[in-house]
Every structure is written in C-alpha cells, then in structure tokens.
Scaffold this motif. Structure first.
Motif, PDB file in Angstrom:
ATOM      1  N   ASP B 373       0.819  -1.226   0.000  1.00  0.00           N
ATOM      2  CA  ASP B 373       0.000   0.000   0.000  1.00  0.00           C
ATOM      3  C   ASP B 373       0.847   1.269   0.000  1.00  0.00           C
ATOM      4  O   ASP B 373       0.355   2.328  -0.373  1.00  0.00           O
ATOM      5  N   GLN B 375       3.206   1.673  -1.979  1.00  0.00           N
ATOM      6  CA  GLN B 375       3.640   1.865  -3.344  1.00  0.00           C
ATOM      7  C   GLN B 375       2.502   2.021  -4.346  1.00  0.00           C
ATOM      8  O   GLN B 375       2.684   2.618  -5.387  1.00  0.00           O
ATOM      9  N   LEU B 376       1.360   1.454  -4.006  1.00  0.00           N
ATOM     10  CA  LEU B 376       0.279   1.430  -4.993  1.00  0.00           C
ATOM     11  C   LEU B 376      -0.594   2.677  -4.886  1.00  0.00           C
ATOM     12  O   LEU B 376      -1.217   2.915  -3.857  1.00  0.00           O
ATOM     13  N   PHE B 377      -0.638   3.443  -5.960  1.00  0.00           N
ATOM     14  CA  PHE B 377      -1.340   4.718  -5.937  1.00  0.00           C
ATOM     15  C   PHE B 377      -2.287   4.949  -7.095  1.00  0.00           C
ATOM     16  O   PHE B 377      -3.150   5.808  -7.029  1.00  0.00           O
ATOM     17  N   GLU B 379      -5.022   4.001 -10.310  1.00  0.00           N
ATOM     18  CA  GLU B 379      -6.367   3.414 -10.325  1.00  0.00           C
ATOM     19  C   GLU B 379      -6.338   1.926 -10.672  1.00  0.00           C
ATOM     20  O   GLU B 379      -7.008   1.126 -10.050  1.00  0.00           O
ATOM     21  N   GLU B 384      -0.555   1.542 -12.609  1.00  0.00           N
ATOM     22  CA  GLU B 384       0.407   1.457 -11.513  1.00  0.00           C
ATOM     23  C   GLU B 384       1.779   1.053 -12.038  1.00  0.00           C
ATOM     24  O   GLU B 384       2.794   1.637 -11.668  1.00  0.00           O
ATOM     25  N   SER B 421      -7.976  -1.189  -5.853  1.00  0.00           N
ATOM     26  CA  SER B 421      -8.779  -1.396  -4.636  1.00  0.00           C
ATOM     27  C   SER B 421      -9.458  -2.769  -4.620  1.00  0.00           C
ATOM     28  O   SER B 421      -9.882  -3.235  -3.564  1.00  0.00           O
TER      29      SER B 421
END
Lengths: 272, 557
Positions: B373, B375-377, B379, B384, B421
C-alpha cells in the motif's frame, strides 16, 4: 524517534505534572492571552510559553514543521492589523496615538495601533502553538482520556481526540514511507513554480486522502477492540492524585489568571 | 461449557458477495482452534463476525445464529462483548495506542471505566502473564516484533476475555518472536482457560499446529474439515489447498510407517548409504554491489548499522535475515541509496551509489517496500506499473511494451485493467513488485515479500523472484520465513544488532543452530531436528541432514 504531535515519555517537570494541573495552567494562560492586547504584556506570556516549551523539552522541529501554517496566519494578521485597523477601534490607547499614521502605501494607511495589534496577534499565535505542543508532547494518551473524562467531556469528543492523537503521527510516518517509495519510482517534487508543484504532487494527494480515510477505519476498529466504545456511558472511577508541584502550579495559574483579568477589566491594564 | 455456538452462518458483503456460507461449529472453554485457509477463504471475516465488528462496525449481512459467551452478537454488538471477546490483529503497531508498555496495557481497563485499583491490578497481572516485566516504562515502538505483539496481547488480556480471536498474530514476526507469542498464547490458554481461535494462511502452520487442539479448514467460505490437528494434517486436505505439510508431521508419519524410532532410522540409513555431503555451490560471479564498513546512525542517535561489509553478485538471490529491529531494512535503504551512511561506502559497479543521479540510481538498485500500500497509488494495475516509466518520461510505445512485459513476468496480464482497490493481498504484492521491476533495476531489494500472504502465494512470489535471477538480475530478499530463504536463496547474510553476524550458503549458515539461537534466529525445523539428533547420536550433522532429507522425500512420495 517521536513524530510531530506525539507524546514522548520523559522525565521533565511538565511530564511529571498531573494532567489536570497542566490543563488548568494552559486554560489560565489562554484566558489571559485572549484578554491582553498590549504587546509588552503579551510578550511576557510568550516568554512564559517559551520557557514551558523549553522545560518540557518539546522538539523545536515541531515549530519548524508547522511553519507554513504559521506563515499563513502571520500574513493574515499583518493584512488585518495593517490594512483594517482604525484609531476608533482602540479603547484604551488615546485616539491620537492609536491613529498615528506610520506610513501610507497606496490606499492603505498603516497606523500605530494596527502595528501593536499585529505584533500581539502574532505573539499570541506563537504562544498558543508552543503551549499546545508542550501539552501534547508531555501528556500520554491515558492521561488525556482520564483528564477529559474527569472534566466530563462527552465520550464522543474524547474518542475523536484519541483517534486524532494516534492518527496524526501514524499518518505522518506513512507519508514519509510513501514519499520514499514513490521517489524510488522516479517521482520528485522538482519545480519551483507553485502551479507545477501542485501538478507534481497531484498523483499522491488523492491516494493519501483515501489512505487516511482507510486508516481512520482501521483505528475505529482497533479502538473498539481496545474496549473504547463511543456510545457507552462509562463513568471513570479515577481520583486524580496531586503532588505539591501540582498544587503550586494550579494555585499560581488560577491566581495569575484572576489577577490579570481583574487588572485588565478594572483598570484596562494590558489592553489597547 | 460452550464459548462459541455458530449455526448456519452466512455472511454477504454488498448484498451479493457471499464470503461465509453455512458455517456451523461450536467451541468449548479452553479449546485452541486454528482456522486454516487460503487468502480470501473467509477467515478474517469469521473473526470479525465473532468479535461483533461485523455487522456493527463493518457492513455485512449476517444470517444464522451466532452466540458468543451466551450472547447473541448481532444484538449485543462490540460493546456487549467487552470482557468476553478479545481480538488481536496481525500488525501490533496498529493495535498499540500508548507510548509506554504499562500505559498501553492499562488503556483497555481504563476504557471499561474500572476503578484505579482494578486497572492497576489488571495491568500488573497482564504484564506478568505475558512476560513483559522490566519493559513497563519502555516505548512499545522500540521493542522487538515479538515483544510488541505480546504488549498487544497483554492489552487485550487485561480486558479478561473468555475468548481470544487472533488474526494471523505471528505472520509479521521473526521466528523467535513467533515462538514467544505462541508460548504466551499457550499460557493464556492452559493456565487461564482462555479459549483461542487463531487464523492461519499456511506459512506458520509448523509452529501453530504444535499448540492447537483442533483445526477447522475453511475454503471459499465453507468449512471443509474440522477435527484433531494430527487427523487433519495426515489426510490430504491441506495439500488440496496447496499448503505444505509441517515438517514434523511428515517425519512422524514416516516413523510410524517404518515402526522404528527416528534415532534408529537415522543410524541405519547413515550406516548403509553413502549419503555424501551437502552440495556447496560457490559464487564465482561478478560483484556488482559492494558495501564497505558502513555505519548508519539515525537522527535520534540510534546506531542502526555498525561496520557492515558485504558483496552482492550478479544473478544471485541473497537472503537477509535477523530479528525485528536488527537493522535489515536500514541496510536495504542504505544499499538503495535512500539513506546515506555517515561512515563507509556503498558502491555499485565500482562507483559510489550517491554519485549516481536519482534517475540512474533507481535503475541500478531499487527497493520494494514491505507494505504494497505504500507503493500502490494508481487506479488500475496497468497504470500502476506504468507510473515509474511515466515519471521518467519514457515514450508511450516503450511504456506500453515494458508494462506488457512486466505484467507477463509477474503473471498479471488478466488483472491489467483491474482497479487496485479490488486486488487481493497476493496480487497487490505482485503489482508492487512489477511496478518497481518495470524500471529493470540490476539489483532488486524486496522487503518481506511474503508478509501476510498464504503459503501458495508466497511460493509463487519467490519462484518469480528466482526466475529474475536467471535473467541476470540480483535479488535481495529480506524475510523472516526461514523455510523460504533456505529453499530459494543462494546466499545468506545474518544481521544482528546492526552488524553482519554471519554470511554464507543457507545450508552452512543454518546448521549452526545453537549459535543462531543465541542471537534469536530459529533455523528451519529440519536443521533443528538434525542438530538435536546429531548431538544425541554423536553423528555428523550433515549426515543426519542428508538422512532426514531422504526420509522427508520418501514421505512426500
């Protein structure tokens, strides 16, 4: 290493003080700060606040980190004090002194009273910050809960306070880690142009907001599993214990506040 | 006396997603139950239902009869369960609120509105029971992972629960930390009669099964097995979930089949066979990263690394192990050029890492954080993975080509357009790896890549990382999972108190069982058993190891 807005267990005079004594001391100073507007008097309170800040060993870095917010408030005070003040606003300074023109910049007239108000307002902002930070740095979460419950603060407000005090340092830690992680993927804030800076920061802004909300969710869950329920009517069966230092601080704070208020309201001392 | 009674429990999220289906079981006082299942099997959801968090804090439609401590959880909610149920999550740092151990343990009783005397009494008892004496005034953040989890446990134990729900409580801990926490749980269970339900995804089965009295296997929201641990593990149920049988269970089943003691099996096998010595492969490859006499001190004065020297070779998989807080992550950040050491040098291809620009550096050495989390930004998975390339202003056609390749390597093609998500933990971990790998760094440092994952996902990730080494990349893996380190790494560096304690081939390092134990490192069980037997039989430990490997191979066949 403590993060900004995080308590650190240490052995200072303020750390050892009963939280209720600390609250009384802070409220007393805040009351006096609210009433006084004469920069000489406000300066004395600012010095007391600085002394408390130093004695509590609150990291000076905290003041630097919040510098951007302080600068905005400073500018706001400057604009208000310099451009809006009029001689008639001052009740204790004679209208001649208060309305004495120091300079004229286009349509703006800078008057002596306005300068005094600005200096006091800035000193008040600095003092409030120093006192609040010292309180946070020297008061554990349990002491906060005990004190707020003792002061009959509603459970929901205590809950918000508890979550905020855990959230802010944790989120700041998370932001630090995330910025490193993104730098390792080539993300940088390089521009000096504010518009470009905002554009560069944009990829992280929304996700940060989302993460903060998610974290609040986790904290809510954790607070529940630690027995902290918002709606319960838990009465705290806790009797505060005071030491001689606590009594001295309480007595000194209350008498200081009462005397200051009396002289200010009765004789206009400390007012402009 | 029944502590938990669940009948036909059905749990649905968002009105459509059924996560628990017709789950029925009962748990008596004093039972120690393991809920075993893969990621997404419904373990965490089940624990949240039993703790009253679902449907009171988290949304979800609960059907069926669920009674905990004789209370209907749907009616009483979390508040009605305080003092009956305690929940401990995987990450102790999230569960700890206060900045001294005693304050944190007292936090729960204080919230219950107990008298000061009772708060103090409960705090003292919990601290003593969980073996935290002497640490009362310490900041939990400065404690080891095992100690932190015991602080979290003490905080929950101080609420005097009859039932402890533990959501993978040892998954983030080092091996000794795991042992400490499990020992404490056993104490709470046996001495205080606290019933325990612990969820497990397969990586720590070896340790947990030793104290469990019962295993419930959950698959896709349904109970597929429920019974005595030995029964469940001797059948082929866990293999169906792609889990590995615990080493000691394999050994036990083989011993039973042979109707001989383990000592005799080992003696006979070593006498009759020329088992040879374990294979030692030396690395004669090109050195690409060199750490020389590095010292790193944090701004608060904590000396994190002291005179650390090591080399990383081209195409090798290097494991870094050590206790929580031993300096592994600091070392990784120093190697990646994120932290600049006060003394010593890190050289990549003979040049100091800090002499490279950030953009050059991240294509030479890069680091994948423990928590995806961070690193992951973006959509979607595709966005990514493309993020870093966009930041480096690659042309769109090159970005597309590189992203496709990275997605293929990490098996993420079918998730290309999937929103981040909606990803499961394992796919998130793979996406964070792909999002850094896409820069094609020569050295990839991966911090705890299998943390919080189930056994099959862990194996999958380690295999992919191993494949990268075959393409000439060097991979440095920081992990607490000794079995995976032993199975996949070519070399091993042991960090202790910020110093290199040992380095070498995993088999060579792990055979020093007693030396490693002194610095709180617990080697894989095969090394421990080999060590015990070699001391008992006065035999060469390598010979014993070879026999044990043969026994296990035969047991697997």
């Amino acid at each position: 290493m403590p993060m900004i807005f995080e308590y650190e267990p240490r052995n200072t005079f303020l750390h050892n003080l009963n939280p209720i004594a600390k609250v009384i001391m802070l409220i007393s100073i805040f009351i006096v700060l609210t009433v006084y507007w004469d920069p000489r008097f406000v300066m004395v309170i600012a010095l007391i606040s600085a002394l408390i800040y130093v004695v509590s060993k609150t990291p000076p870095k905290w003041l630097i980190i919040i510098l951007p917010v302080a600068v905005i408030r400073f500018v706001e005070s400057l604009i208000l004090g310099i451009s809006q003040a009029q001689g008639a606003y001052f009740h204790y300074l004679s209208p001649e002194i208060a309305g004495k023109v120091i300079a004229k910049i286009g349509p703006i007239t800078i008057i002596y009273g306005g300068i005094l108000w600005t200096i006091s307002d800035i000193l008040k902002i600095i003092s409030t910050m120093m006192l609040t930070f010292s309180f946070i740095y020297t008061t554990s979460l349990n002491d906060m809960v005990k004190t707020l419950s003792f002061l009959k603060v509603p459970r929901k407000l205590i809950y918000v306070f508890v979550v905020a005090l855990k959230l802010v340092p944790d989120i700041l830690r998370e932001i630090n880690t995330t910025i490193i992680a993104q730098k390792l993927r080539g993300w940088e804030l390089t521009s000096k142009n504010p518009a470009k800076l905002i554009k560069q920061a944009a990829p992280l802004a929304y996700p940060f907001l989302k993460k903060t909300i998610e974290y609040v969710d986790t904290l809510t869950m954790v607070a529940y599993i630690r027995g902290f329920s918002v709606s319960s009517k838990v009465g705290l069966k806790w009797k505060p214990k005071f030491t001689i230092s606590d009594y001295v601080v309480i007595l000194f704070s209350l008498s200081g506040a009462v005397l200051s208020l009396y002289y200010a309201l009765e004789y206009g001392i400390g007012l402009i | 006396m029944k502590v938990v009674e669940v009948e036909n429990l059905k749990l649905t999220y968002d009105g459509v997603r059924r996560v628990l289906d017709d789950v029925s079981f009962e748990i008596s006082k004093g039972e120690f139950v393991v809920i075993l299942g893969r990621l997404g099997s419904g373990k965490t959801s089940l624990l949240r239902v039993l703790s009253g968090l679902i449907p009171h804090i988290y949304h979800g439609k609960v059907e069926g009869e669920i009674s905990v401590c004789g209370k209907n959880i749907v009616k009483v909610g979390t508040e009605g369960l305080v003092g009956c149920v305690g929940l401990v999550i995987d990450d102790p740092s999230k569960q700890i609120f206060n900045l001294t151990v005693e304050d944190d343990v007292a936090f729960g009783p204080l919230n219950m509105g107990l008298s000061e005397e009772e708060v103090l009494e409960r705090t003292r008892t919990a601290i003593e029971t969980l073996g935290l004496m002497g640490l009362e005034k310490r900041n939990p953040k400065e404690l080891s992972g095992g100690q932190q989890q015991r602080v979290a446990l003490a905080g929950v134990f101080a609420l005097r629960p009859k039932l402890l729900l533990l959501d993978e409580p040892i998954s983030m801990l080092d091996p000794i930390g795991k042992t400490e926490v499990l020992r404490s749980l056993r104490k709470l269970n046996r001495d205080y009669g606290v019933s325990c339900i612990i969820s497990e995804s397969g990586n720590d089965l070896e340790e947990i099964v030793e104290i469990a009295s019962r295993i419930i296997v959950l698959d896709k929201g349904k109970i597929i097995a429920d019974g005595d641990p030995e029964d469940i593990l001797s059948k082929n149920i866990i293999e169906k979930l792609d889990f590995e049988k615990p080493f000691r269970i394999k050994l036990l089943s083989k011993i039973r089949k042979m109707s001989m003691s383990l000592e005799n099996i080992v003696k006979n096998a070593s006498a009759s066979n020329d088992l040879g010595r374990s294979e030692i492969t030396m690395h004669s490859k090109k050195e690409i990263l060199n750490v020389e006499n590095v010292e790193y001190v944090y701004p608060n004065g904590v000396l994190a690394l002291k005179d650390v020297s090591l080399n990383v070779y081209e195409g090798e998989m290097l494991g870094i192990i050590g206790q929580n807080g031993s300096g592994k992550t600091t070392l990784a950040l120093v190697m990646a050029g994120v932290l600049v050491p006060q003394r010593g040098k890190v050289r990549v291809f003979g040049r100091s890492i800090i002499e490279y620009s950030l953009k050059e550096r991240i294509r030479l050495v890069n680091y994948v954080f423990q928590n995806p989390d961070n690193q992951l930004f973006s959509e979607t998975v595709e966005e990514e993975v493309a993020f870093a390339l966009k930041m480096l202003k690659y042309p769109p056609n090159i970005i597309s080509q590189k992203v496709t390749e990275a997605l293929r390597i990490f098996g993420l093609e079918k998730y290309r357009k999937t929103p981040i998500s909606e990803l499961t933990k394992d796919i998130k971990a793979l996406t964070s790896l792909a999002s850094v790998y896409v820069l094609e760094p020569k050295i990839l440092i991966v911090d705890e890549p299998t943390n919080g994952l189930d056994y099959p996902s862990s194996i999958r990730i380690m295999r992919i990382l191993k494949e990268l080494t075959l393409k000439g990349k060097s991979v440095i893996v920081i992990s607490h999972n000794m079995k995976l380190i032993h199975r996949f790494c070519d070399r091993l560096v042991v960090i202790h108190n910020g110093q290199v304690f040992q380095q070498g081939i995993p088999g060579e390092v792990f055979k020093n069982v007693s030396v490693l134990k002194k610095i709180s490192i617990k080697p894989p069980p095969i090394f421990e058993v080999a060590h015990e037997l070699s001391e008992k039989l006065r035999m060469d430990s390598e010979k014993v190891m070879a026999v044990l490997k043969t026994i296990i191979r035969e047991a697997e066949e």
